[in-house]
Design a protein around this motif. Structure first.
Motif, PDB file in Angstrom:
ATOM      1  N   GLU A 321       4.469  10.200  -9.210  1.00 20.90           N
ATOM      2  CA  GLU A 321       3.050   9.922  -9.007  1.00 20.90           C
ATOM      3  C   GLU A 321       2.650   8.608  -9.666  1.00 20.90           C
ATOM      4  O   GLU A 321       1.901   7.809  -9.099  1.00 20.90           O
ATOM      5  CB  GLU A 321       2.204  11.070  -9.564  1.00 20.90           C
ATOM      6  CG  GLU A 321       0.732  10.898  -9.267  1.00 20.90           C
ATOM      7  CD  GLU A 321      -0.057  12.142  -9.604  1.00 20.90           C
ATOM      8  OE1 GLU A 321      -0.960  12.484  -8.825  1.00 20.90           O
ATOM      9  OE2 GLU A 321       0.215  12.770 -10.649  1.00 20.90           O
ATOM     10  N   ALA A 324       3.817   5.758  -7.529  1.00 24.57           N
ATOM     11  CA  ALA A 324       2.968   5.598  -6.344  1.00 24.57           C
ATOM     12  C   ALA A 324       1.645   4.932  -6.706  1.00 24.57           C
ATOM     13  O   ALA A 324       1.095   4.152  -5.905  1.00 24.57           O
ATOM     14  CB  ALA A 324       2.718   6.955  -5.694  1.00 24.57           C
ATOM     15  N   ARG A 325       1.121   5.204  -7.882  1.00 21.23           N
ATOM     16  CA  ARG A 325      -0.148   4.592  -8.300  1.00 21.23           C
ATOM     17  C   ARG A 325       0.033   3.130  -8.699  1.00 21.23           C
ATOM     18  O   ARG A 325      -0.918   2.352  -8.652  1.00 21.23           O
ATOM     19  CB  ARG A 325      -0.760   5.381  -9.450  1.00 21.23           C
ATOM     20  CG  ARG A 325      -1.164   6.792  -9.071  1.00 21.23           C
ATOM     21  CD  ARG A 325      -1.989   7.469 -10.153  1.00 21.23           C
ATOM     22  NE  ARG A 325      -2.182   8.871  -9.864  1.00 21.23           N
ATOM     23  CZ  ARG A 325      -3.033   9.349  -8.951  1.00 21.23           C
ATOM     24  NH1 ARG A 325      -3.775   8.505  -8.261  1.00 21.23           N
ATOM     25  NH2 ARG A 325      -3.142  10.640  -8.738  1.00 21.23           N
ATOM     26  N   ARG A 334       0.986   6.244  -0.713  1.00 17.05           N
ATOM     27  CA  ARG A 334      -0.054   6.199  -1.741  1.00 17.05           C
ATOM     28  C   ARG A 334      -0.252   7.577  -2.357  1.00 17.05           C
ATOM     29  O   ARG A 334      -0.247   8.595  -1.667  1.00 17.05           O
ATOM     30  CB  ARG A 334      -1.383   5.736  -1.145  1.00 17.05           C
ATOM     31  CG  ARG A 334      -1.382   4.298  -0.671  1.00 17.05           C
ATOM     32  CD  ARG A 334      -2.776   3.882  -0.240  1.00 17.05           C
ATOM     33  NE  ARG A 334      -3.256   4.678   0.895  1.00 17.05           N
ATOM     34  CZ  ARG A 334      -4.258   5.551   0.825  1.00 17.05           C
ATOM     35  NH1 ARG A 334      -4.884   5.770  -0.326  1.00 17.05           N
ATOM     36  NH2 ARG A 334      -4.640   6.211   1.904  1.00 17.05           N
ATOM     37  N   ALA A 335      -0.441   7.588  -3.669  1.00 19.20           N
ATOM     38  CA  ALA A 335      -0.815   8.821  -4.348  1.00 19.20           C
ATOM     39  C   ALA A 335      -2.273   9.135  -4.031  1.00 19.20           C
ATOM     40  O   ALA A 335      -3.090   8.229  -3.864  1.00 19.20           O
ATOM     41  CB  ALA A 335      -0.616   8.680  -5.855  1.00 19.20           C
ATOM     42  N   TRP A 336      -2.599  10.410  -3.940  1.00 22.55           N
ATOM     43  CA  TRP A 336      -3.970  10.803  -3.637  1.00 22.55           C
ATOM     44  C   TRP A 336      -4.794  10.742  -4.923  1.00 22.55           C
ATOM     45  O   TRP A 336      -4.383  11.263  -5.952  1.00 22.55           O
ATOM     46  CB  TRP A 336      -4.000  12.217  -3.060  1.00 22.55           C
ATOM     47  CG  TRP A 336      -5.337  12.593  -2.508  1.00 22.55           C
ATOM     48  CD1 TRP A 336      -6.235  13.466  -3.029  1.00 22.55           C
ATOM     49  CD2 TRP A 336      -5.925  12.089  -1.299  1.00 22.55           C
ATOM     50  NE1 TRP A 336      -7.348  13.537  -2.239  1.00 22.55           N
ATOM     51  CE2 TRP A 336      -7.191  12.700  -1.164  1.00 22.55           C
ATOM     52  CE3 TRP A 336      -5.500  11.184  -0.340  1.00 22.55           C
ATOM     53  CZ2 TRP A 336      -8.038  12.435  -0.097  1.00 22.55           C
ATOM     54  CZ3 TRP A 336      -6.345  10.917   0.726  1.00 22.55           C
ATOM     55  CH2 TRP A 336      -7.597  11.538   0.844  1.00 22.55           C
ATOM     56  N   SER A 349      -0.337  13.394  -2.443  1.00 20.07           N
ATOM     57  CA  SER A 349      -0.209  12.078  -1.820  1.00 20.07           C
ATOM     58  C   SER A 349      -0.932  12.089  -0.485  1.00 20.07           C
ATOM     59  O   SER A 349      -1.330  13.146   0.027  1.00 20.07           O
ATOM     60  CB  SER A 349       1.265  11.715  -1.627  1.00 20.07           C
ATOM     61  OG  SER A 349       1.883  12.610  -0.699  1.00 20.07           O
ATOM     62  N   GLU A 350      -1.091  10.902   0.090  1.00 19.43           N
ATOM     63  CA  GLU A 350      -1.695  10.805   1.413  1.00 19.43           C
ATOM     64  C   GLU A 350      -0.803  11.495   2.448  1.00 19.43           C
ATOM     65  O   GLU A 350       0.413  11.597   2.272  1.00 19.43           O
ATOM     66  CB  GLU A 350      -1.887   9.343   1.792  1.00 19.43           C
ATOM     67  CG  GLU A 350      -0.588   8.560   1.914  1.00 19.43           C
ATOM     68  CD  GLU A 350      -0.794   7.144   2.387  1.00 19.43           C
ATOM     69  OE1 GLU A 350      -1.753   6.917   3.155  1.00 19.43           O
ATOM     70  OE2 GLU A 350      -0.007   6.266   2.000  1.00 19.43           O
TER      71      GLU A 350
END
Length: 574
Positions: A321, A324-325, A334-336, A349-350
């Motif tokens: 995570e 991804a950020r 992309r991380a949500w 995540s997306e």
């Protein structure tokens, strides 16, 4: 520009009705880079009333801690650094008492309570010994986070069961809590919290939120008016702004959370509604879910319960995570954004509708060279985003590449990614495991040689070769070649042997990118992508195909002309 940790604090200390103040407090919010590497520290100590030198103990404890903590190695965790410093201070205080006139009356020696709050990135670290307190303000409620170390003999009589300087060894209470912007922490000595209601303290902080020093003074005055007969010391700390969490902080923050329960269709989970399972393996489970707050579709990744005791696996999961950020690239998953507290250990995540490259290759067994070039170019742009941040993907394979309906390619699954400069929590004396998928893993992983960007290039070239031919360039030989000598014997199988319509200069570009020795590959992925799209003159000069292949008609015409000349020569000769 990345935002950094921003704090506001106020503090107040008074002797109260006593002749002298045996309390001591201190705060240190350092400048960068220490603010990021070590955080900000707030400490409070209370000397015991039976000792005439306990004010020296409390001052030494606070001042010594604030000085020594920021001198510890940046490779140490907050917990390791603070506990070592506190233990050293305790030993020093105990030695002062044992070597002086108080060796037979420790309660009259260098003894004090001690509590400290360290806020680093998005975590609050609490260390506590004695009957001081650390609270957190939640709404209008002041929650006590620490436990009083007191032994009650009767309703009226009690004594400290734990304090600095009493014994040569100290047991320190430790907590690590997630922090949100707006959180307020309050540190108090017993002259404060025993004489004022928690709701009154909360109301004072709310009324004076723009001046926390004024709030601290107001709380102390109320406690004094309510009959406090002890010293009064209070610190109030408010978190104004948080930075993006670092890898270590993210690990410490999320690793405290329990594993999630088994998720079922239409189940409500932490603000999400589960729609269906996307993937199930022995290592993790992927679910398509709806974020109830926004209505958007997201992917939730939960760890396997069978691996809940595998610290290395959990670390890699949490690193995903953070990685991804760190990256903002259209070709990287992309991380949500999490805008509410998380209560379980999972990743979000997306959601990327489409298919994996693995599925795409099954649908396109003889892929068009133009389509392959487009896919490789997009993967390369995603990889360059990793490499610019000193990261290696390390598990580049068709199952970790998504293609949507518009042909946009996205890299997913960062569980094997290596981040330069991040200290691994695993034992460094052991050999690192090979995390990638074997058919796509570069040879240097198997021989134990240093790895760099050329390792990701090798994996990308393997996928390119496979998209064009349906085969692997070395079959399964790479994983068995565990030495440089064995790797030197690897035989590259030309892609031209599988597809005659592939230009030889494309094959030469693949051959160079797939060299077993990293030094013989391209220096940059961009060079490989360029040579896939534009003929490299050197490849053409070195491997110019014969005339028969380039122009069969001209070859046979030339051969016929030569034979005719030979025939004429023979006739003239005779």
């Amino acid at each position: 520009m990345n935002q950094q940790l921003t704090l506001r604090f106020g503090q107040y200390s008074s002797a109260g009705r006593k002749a002298s103040n045996q309390d001591f407090h201190g705060a240190l919010v350092p400048l960068q880079p220490q603010l990021t590497s070590k955080g900000a520290a707030f400490a409070i100590a209370d000397g015991i009333s039976s000792s005439e030198v306990s004010h020296i103990a409390s001052q030494s404890a606070v001042a010594g801690f604030l000085q020594d903590y920021f001198c510890t190695s940046e490779t140490w965790s907050v917990k390791q650094s603070a506990q070592r410093v506190i233990s050293a201070i305790n030993s020093w205080l105990h030695a002062q008492s044992r070597q002086g006139q108080f060796r037979y009356a420790i309660d009259r020696g260098y003894v004090c309570t001690f509590s400290t709050l360290i806020i680093k990135a998005a975590s609050a670290h609490l260390f506590h010994v004695g009957d001081g307190r650390i609270h957190r303000l939640s709404g209008s409620h002041l929650e006590q986070l620490t436990q009083d170390h007191r032994m009650h003999v009767s309703a009226e009589q009690h004594y400290l069961s734990r304090a600095l300087g009493i014994h040569d060894h100290i047991e320190i209470d430790y907590q690590c809590l997630p922090v949100e912007a707006g959180d307020v922490f309050v540190l108090t000595t017993d002259g404060i919290h025993e004489f004022i209601n928690e709701s009154v303290m909360a109301r004072c902080i709310e009324d004076c939120q723009d001046d926390l020093t004024l709030a601290a003074r107001a709380i102390a005055e109320i406690a004094l008016n309510h009959g406090s007969d002890d010293n009064l010391t209070i610190q109030i700390v408010r978190v104004e702004q948080l930075p993006e969490p670092s890898a270590t902080e993210l690990y410490q923050r999320l690793n405290q959370l329990p594993f999630p329960p088994e998720l079922r269709l239409r189940a409500e989970f932490d603000g999400f509604t589960i729609q269906r399972e996307l993937h199930h393996s022995s290592r993790s489970h992927l679910y398509l879910a709806i974020d109830n707050a926004s209505g958007d579709r997201v992917v939730i990744k939960t760890p396997s319960h069978d691996l809940r005791h595998d610290e290395a696996y959990i670390e890699r999961l949490l690193m995903e995570e953070w990685i991804a950020r760190r990256i903002n690239n259209p070709h990287v998953l992309r991380a949500w954004p999490m805008e509410r507290p998380r209560h379980f250990l999972y990743l979000t995540s997306e959601y990327l509708p489409g298919q994996t490259l693995e599925q795409w290759m099954r649908d396109h067994p003889t892929a068009d060279l133009t389509a392959v070039r487009s896919i490789v170019g997009q993967i390369a742009r995603g990889l360059r985003a990793f490499h610019r941040l000193e990261m290696l993907h390390q598990d580049l394979r068709p199952a970790n590449v998504m293609i949507d309906e518009h042909g946009t390619v996205t890299l997913i699954d960062f569980g094997s990614t290596r981040v330069a400069g991040v200290a691994e929590l695993s034992d460094r004396t052991q050999a690192e495991p090979i995390l990638g998928t074997l058919p796509y893993t570069a040879p240097e992983y198997f021989s134990g040689d240093p790895v760099g960007e050329q390792a990701d290039l090798f994996s990308l070239a393997v996928m390119t070769y496979q998209m064009l031919s349906g085969h692997l360039p070395y079959g399964t030989q790479v994983a068995t070649a565990r030495s440089r000598a064995a790797q030197a014997r690897l035989h590259y199988d030309s892609v031209f042997s599988h597809r005659r319509d592939i230009p030889l200069w494309v094959d030469e570009a693949l051959k160079k990118a797939l060299q077993p020795q990293p030094s013989r590959r391209y220096d940059a992925i961009s060079e490989f992508v360029h040579d896939l799209n534009q003929p490299n003159p050197r490849f053409i000069a070195e491997h110019r195909p014969p005339l028969l292949e380039r122009n069969p008609l001209l070859f046979w015409q030339g051969l016929s002309c030569l034979l005719a000349l030979l025939l004429i020569w023979q006739l003239v000769k005779h």
